[in-house]
Every structure is written in structure tokens, then in C-alpha cells.
Design an enzyme around this catalytic site. Structure first.
Site, PDB file in Angstrom:
ATOM      1  CB  CYS A 113     -13.657 -38.809  -1.618  1.00  0.00           C
ATOM      2  SG  CYS A 113     -13.128 -37.607  -0.385  1.00  0.00           S
ATOM      3  CG  HIS A 249     -10.344 -40.021  -3.920  1.00  0.00           C
ATOM      4  ND1 HIS A 249     -10.344 -38.654  -4.150  1.00  0.00           N
ATOM      5  CD2 HIS A 249     -10.406 -40.181  -2.572  1.00  0.00           C
ATOM      6  CE1 HIS A 249     -10.403 -38.031  -2.993  1.00  0.00           C
ATOM      7  NE2 HIS A 249     -10.443 -38.923  -2.023  1.00  0.00           N
ATOM      8  CG  ASN A 279      -8.916 -36.077  -0.326  1.00  0.00           C
ATOM      9  OD1 ASN A 279      -9.650 -35.827  -1.281  1.00  0.00           O
ATOM     10  ND2 ASN A 279      -9.221 -36.981   0.587  1.00  0.00           N
TER      11      ASN A 279
HETATM   12  O1  UT7 Z   1     -10.842 -39.280   0.683  1.00  0.00           O
HETATM   13  C1  UT7 Z   1     -11.300 -40.317   1.490  1.00  0.00           C
HETATM   14  C2  UT7 Z   1     -11.150 -39.900   2.867  1.00  0.00           C
HETATM   15  N1  UT7 Z   1      -9.869 -39.831   3.456  1.00  0.00           N
HETATM   16  C3  UT7 Z   1      -8.899 -40.741   3.400  1.00  0.00           C
HETATM   17  O2  UT7 Z   1      -8.882 -41.635   2.598  1.00  0.00           O
HETATM   18  C4  UT7 Z   1      -7.823 -40.665   4.439  1.00  0.00           C
HETATM   19  C5  UT7 Z   1      -7.599 -42.016   5.048  1.00  0.00           C
HETATM   20  N2  UT7 Z   1      -6.679 -42.002   6.158  1.00  0.00           N
HETATM   21  C6  UT7 Z   1      -5.388 -41.616   6.099  1.00  0.00           C
HETATM   22  O3  UT7 Z   1      -4.917 -41.174   5.069  1.00  0.00           O
HETATM   23  C7  UT7 Z   1      -4.513 -41.819   7.309  1.00  0.00           C
HETATM   24  O4  UT7 Z   1      -5.182 -42.642   8.233  1.00  0.00           O
HETATM   25  C8  UT7 Z   1      -4.105 -40.484   8.006  1.00  0.00           C
HETATM   26  C9  UT7 Z   1      -3.133 -39.723   7.121  1.00  0.00           C
HETATM   27  C10 UT7 Z   1      -5.317 -39.659   8.316  1.00  0.00           C
HETATM   28  C11 UT7 Z   1      -3.382 -40.800   9.316  1.00  0.00           C
HETATM   29  O5  UT7 Z   1      -2.255 -41.603   9.054  1.00  0.00           O
HETATM   30  P1  UT7 Z   1      -2.008 -42.942   9.878  1.00  0.00           P
HETATM   31  O6  UT7 Z   1      -0.743 -43.486   9.397  1.00  0.00           O
HETATM   32  O7  UT7 Z   1      -3.232 -43.786   9.760  1.00  0.00           O
HETATM   33  O8  UT7 Z   1      -1.825 -42.383  11.327  1.00  0.00           O
HETATM   34  P2  UT7 Z   1      -2.659 -42.753  12.629  1.00  0.00           P
HETATM   35  O9  UT7 Z   1      -4.009 -42.155  12.593  1.00  0.00           O
HETATM   36  O10 UT7 Z   1      -2.534 -44.228  12.883  1.00  0.00           O
HETATM   37  O11 UT7 Z   1      -1.810 -41.988  13.729  1.00  0.00           O
HETATM   38  C12 UT7 Z   1      -0.453 -42.335  14.038  1.00  0.00           C
HETATM   39  C13 UT7 Z   1       0.101 -41.288  14.983  1.00  0.00           C
HETATM   40  C14 UT7 Z   1      -0.840 -40.960  16.130  1.00  0.00           C
HETATM   41  O12 UT7 Z   1      -0.060 -40.699  17.273  1.00  0.00           O
HETATM   42  P3  UT7 Z   1       0.080 -41.832  18.402  1.00  0.00           P
HETATM   43  O13 UT7 Z   1      -1.315 -42.142  18.857  1.00  0.00           O
HETATM   44  O14 UT7 Z   1       0.752 -42.982  17.718  1.00  0.00           O
HETATM   45  O15 UT7 Z   1       0.933 -41.152  19.432  1.00  0.00           O
HETATM   46  C15 UT7 Z   1      -1.485 -39.670  15.680  1.00  0.00           C
HETATM   47  O16 UT7 Z   1      -1.932 -38.886  16.768  1.00  0.00           O
HETATM   48  O17 UT7 Z   1       0.303 -40.055  14.258  1.00  0.00           O
HETATM   49  C16 UT7 Z   1      -0.369 -38.996  14.934  1.00  0.00           C
HETATM   50  N3  UT7 Z   1      -0.811 -38.017  13.955  1.00  0.00           N
HETATM   51  C17 UT7 Z   1      -0.027 -37.024  13.542  1.00  0.00           C
HETATM   52  N4  UT7 Z   1       1.220 -36.653  13.856  1.00  0.00           N
HETATM   53  C18 UT7 Z   1       1.725 -35.577  13.239  1.00  0.00           C
HETATM   54  C19 UT7 Z   1      -2.006 -37.962  13.312  1.00  0.00           C
HETATM   55  N5  UT7 Z   1      -2.012 -36.917  12.476  1.00  0.00           N
HETATM   56  C20 UT7 Z   1      -0.805 -36.314  12.606  1.00  0.00           C
HETATM   57  C21 UT7 Z   1      -0.223 -35.191  11.989  1.00  0.00           C
HETATM   58  N6  UT7 Z   1       1.040 -34.858  12.325  1.00  0.00           N
HETATM   59  N7  UT7 Z   1      -0.872 -34.440  11.080  1.00  0.00           N
END
Ligand code: UT7
Length: 322
Positions: A113, A249, A279
Site C-alpha cells: 500500500c 493512502h 482500499n
Molecule cells: O492499507 C493498509 C492495510 N490495511 C489497513 O490499513 C486496515 C487497518 N485496519 C482496519 O482498518 C480495521 O482494523 C478493520 C476495519 C480491519 C477492523 O476494524 P476494527 O474497528 O479494528 O475492528 P476489530 O478488528 O477490533 O473488530 C471489532 C469486532 C470484532 O468482533 P468482537 O471480537 O468484538 O466480537 C470483529 O470480529 O468487529 C468484528 N468484525 C466485523 N463485524 C462485522 C470484524 N470485521 C467485521 C465485519 N463485519 N466485516
């Protein structure tokens, strides 16, 4: 002394648009969750017969047209991509041929990225030392090919697309202050497993699919993009309020907003296309530049800051007088 000046911008998005609501029902996600946690509403997906080089060549043609140049004027092609057409030859050489060019050095840069910031820095460096005079710098990706469509933590985030700029060497004394003022690239390989594919040529003989520890990447992205931008502002003796546009990005709107807040740039000066493109990895910054130029926001003489973080971990930033 010479430096690179951006004289043209172009982009290309595949025709097929996939809304959040069209994601596989088995994913256990929702439009509301995706919009709230990422800002993403839709992504473009390449057709089966569309390759990364097709996307890149289309963006390059648009950038050449914007610069008022024909492909013969170009003597360097640098492509940021992690989703090349093939393992070899470089997608940059495929793009060169598709543009109808005969000769010019052409290479891919794999910094995931951060690919566009890396590619722009490499091209600017070659222009500065006189090895080339007019470069095409392209970010082109087909991430849909390496997604695990059963992993809701990753497949909702990415899309396909390409963006390109024409970077021309100009004597600093004649550039009226325009051009690449600052470039910084860095990497820390010990974090390589935080964002990686499950395979690769040497490891498994297959491309594999993308895996990510999202929360960790989020933390690194905000910290490293902010630090890199702050170092650039300090080096140029600029303040955050001098920046007209921050074009980061496009990974997640919350990352963009956090970086802007840390550096002290108001959200109204952040160019964001993440809602429409998701992305697109190395393509996301030139896609956003093309959008901001097309709608009249980007104007000659403005200060534009780019910043990115990607797998590697790689990261970096550029400050440009447009
Ligand atoms: O380009 C460079 C590379 N990528 C990035 O920069 C991405 C960086 N990361 C992110 O953008 C975020 O961390 C994500 C969008 C991937 C995830 O968002 P988050 O707010 O960090 O969520 P999390 O991983 O802390 O998960 C919170 C909850 C979890 O459930 P529990 O454990 O609290 O019950 C996940 O299982 O949200 C759940 N979850 C989802 N729920 C519905 C994770 N993905 C999803 C989803 N839909 N797609």
C-alpha cells in the site's frame, strides 16, 4: 539541481461496482458496520479478462493526455503494484508495450500500500540524478484476485483500480517552486507477518490470499504516517496549516481522520475516495489525486502532502508543490 514536477494525472476504474450490500451473505457483516468502521460504501472489481497492466495502461493514457504528451516523450516507467500480471516480466514492461512504446526502462516496485509513495520517490530520484527526464509513475492493482472472500476482516476492505502521474524533470530555478520538495520512505521487516499473503512463488508456488491483523496495522498506520509527515514538515520548515491538501493512502476513513488530527490538518483538507474506491493499495493515492484534480480542488502552486503505510511494513510520505 533538478527535481520532479507532476504535470499530468489520470486514473482508471473497472466498470463493475460492488456495493457493500452485494458482499456474500455468508460473510456475517453489514453495510452499516462497514460504513461506520471504515467509511467504505463500494469498490470496483476488475473483469476476469482485465489485468493489472490493462488498468495501469488506461490510467497512464489519461495522465499522458492530461500532461499533453504522447508515450514517446516518456523515458522511465515505475509501477507500484503487489498484484502483477505475472511473476515476470514486470507489469511495467507490459504497460510499456500496451502504450505502444518501443524503449524506456520499466520496473515494478513492491511496497504494497506504500507502493505509490515508493514509486514516486524512486522516479523523482532518477530524474534528479539525470538518468531520465519524463517518468510515468503508476499505481495499479487487482486485489480482488488475492482476497479470501470468506474472511470478513479483509475482503470488505479492498478494491481494484489504477492511477498514474507524469513526473517531469525541471531545474529548481525554473520550476517556480513547484515539484517534489520532500520524500521519505522506510520499512521495518520485523512486522512482515501483520499483513501478508498465505503464499508466494518461492514459498508455495501460488500467490496465496491476503491475511491481516487489522487492529495492529491500524495502530502502525496512524503512528508512522503521522511521524513521517511531521518529519517532512519539520525538514521544510512548514506548519500543518501550510498544507492545502492531505492525500493519504485510502485504507479506512478512521485512519485518515486520525492522521489528519495528529498532524493538525483539518478534515476539510483531506482528500478521501475510500467511500467509493475502498482500499486499492498502491493505486489509492493517484486515484485520489486524479479525483481532486478533476473536481477542481487541486490547483497549481498548492502544497500537497501524501502519506502511506503498507505490508512490510513499509511507509513514507511526500510533500509536493503542485
Ligand atoms: O492499507 C493498509 C492495510 N490495511 C489497513 O490499513 C486496515 C487497518 N485496519 C482496519 O482498518 C480495521 O482494523 C478493520 C476495519 C480491519 C477492523 O476494524 P476494527 O474497528 O479494528 O475492528 P476489530 O478488528 O477490533 O473488530 C471489532 C469486532 C470484532 O468482533 P468482537 O471480537 O468484538 O466480537 C470483529 O470480529 O468487529 C468484528 N468484525 C466485523 N463485524 C462485522 C470484524 N470485521 C467485521 C465485519 N463485519 N466485516
Amino acid at each position: 539541481m533538478k527535481r520532479g514536477v507532476i504535470t499530468g494525472v489520470g486514473s482508471y476504474l473497472p466498470r463493475r461496482v460492488m456495493l457493500n450490500a452485494e458482499l456474500p451473505a455468508s460473510l456475517d457483516t453489514s453495510d452499516a458496520w462497514i460504513v461506520e468502521r471504515t467509511g467504505i460504501r463500494q469498490r470496483h472489481l476488475a473483469a476476469d479478462d482485465e489485468r493489472t497492466s490493462d488498468l495501469g495502461a488506461a490510467a497512464a493514457r489519461a495522465a499522458l493526455s492530461d500532461a499533453g504528451l504522447t508515450p514517446e516523450a516518456i523515458d522511465l516507467i515505475v509501477v507500484g503494484t503487489t498484484t502483477p500480471d505475472e511473476t515476470m516480466p514486470a507489469t511495467a514492461t507490459r504497460i510499456q508495450h500496451k502504450l505502444g512504446m518501443q524503449r524506456a526502462p520499466a520496473m515494478d516496485v513492491n511496497a504494497a500500500c506504500s507502493g505509490f509513495v515508493y514509486a514516486l520517490t524512486v522516479a523523482d530520484s532518477l530524474l534528479r540524478c539525470g538518468r531520465a527526464t519524463r517518468a510515468l509513475v503508476i499505481g495499479a492493482e487487482t486485489y480482488s484476485r488475492i482476497l479470501n472472500w470468506e474472511d470478513r476482516g479483509t475482503c470488505i476492505l479492498f478494491g481494484d483500480g489504477a492511477g498514474a502521474v507524469v513526473l517531469e524533470a525541471a531545474e529548481e530555478s525554473e520550476a517556480a517552486g513547484r515539484g517534489m520538495l520532500y520524500a521519505h520512505i522506510d520499512a521495518e521487516g520485523r512486522y512482515g507477518d501483520l499483513l501478508a499473503t498465505t503464499g508466494g512463488v518461492s514459498a508455495t508456488k501460488e500467490a496465496g490470499t491476503l491475511t491481516m491483523q487489522g487492529r495492529e496495522i491500524f495502530r502502525h498506520a496512524v503512528a508512522k504516517m503521522s511521524e513521517s509527515l511531521e518529519a517532512g514538515l519539520y525538514a521544510l520548515r512548514l506548519r500543518a496549516e501550510d498544507i492545502d491538501w492531505l492525500v493519504p493512502h485510502q485504507a479506512n476513513w478512521r485512519i485518515l481522520a486520525s492522521v489528519a488530527q495528529r498532524v493538525g490538518i483539518p478534515e476539510s483538507r483531506v482528500v478521501s475516495t475510500v467511500a467509493l474506491h475502498a482500499n486499492t493499495s498502491a493505486a489509492s493515492i493517484p486515484l485520489a489525486l486524479a479525483a481532486a484534480k478533476a473536481d477542481g480542488r487541486l490547483k497549481t502552486g498548492q502544497l500537497v502532502a501524501l502519506a502511506a503505510l503498507g505490508a512490510g511494513l513499509t511507509w513514507g510520505s511526500c510533500i509536493i508543490r503542485w
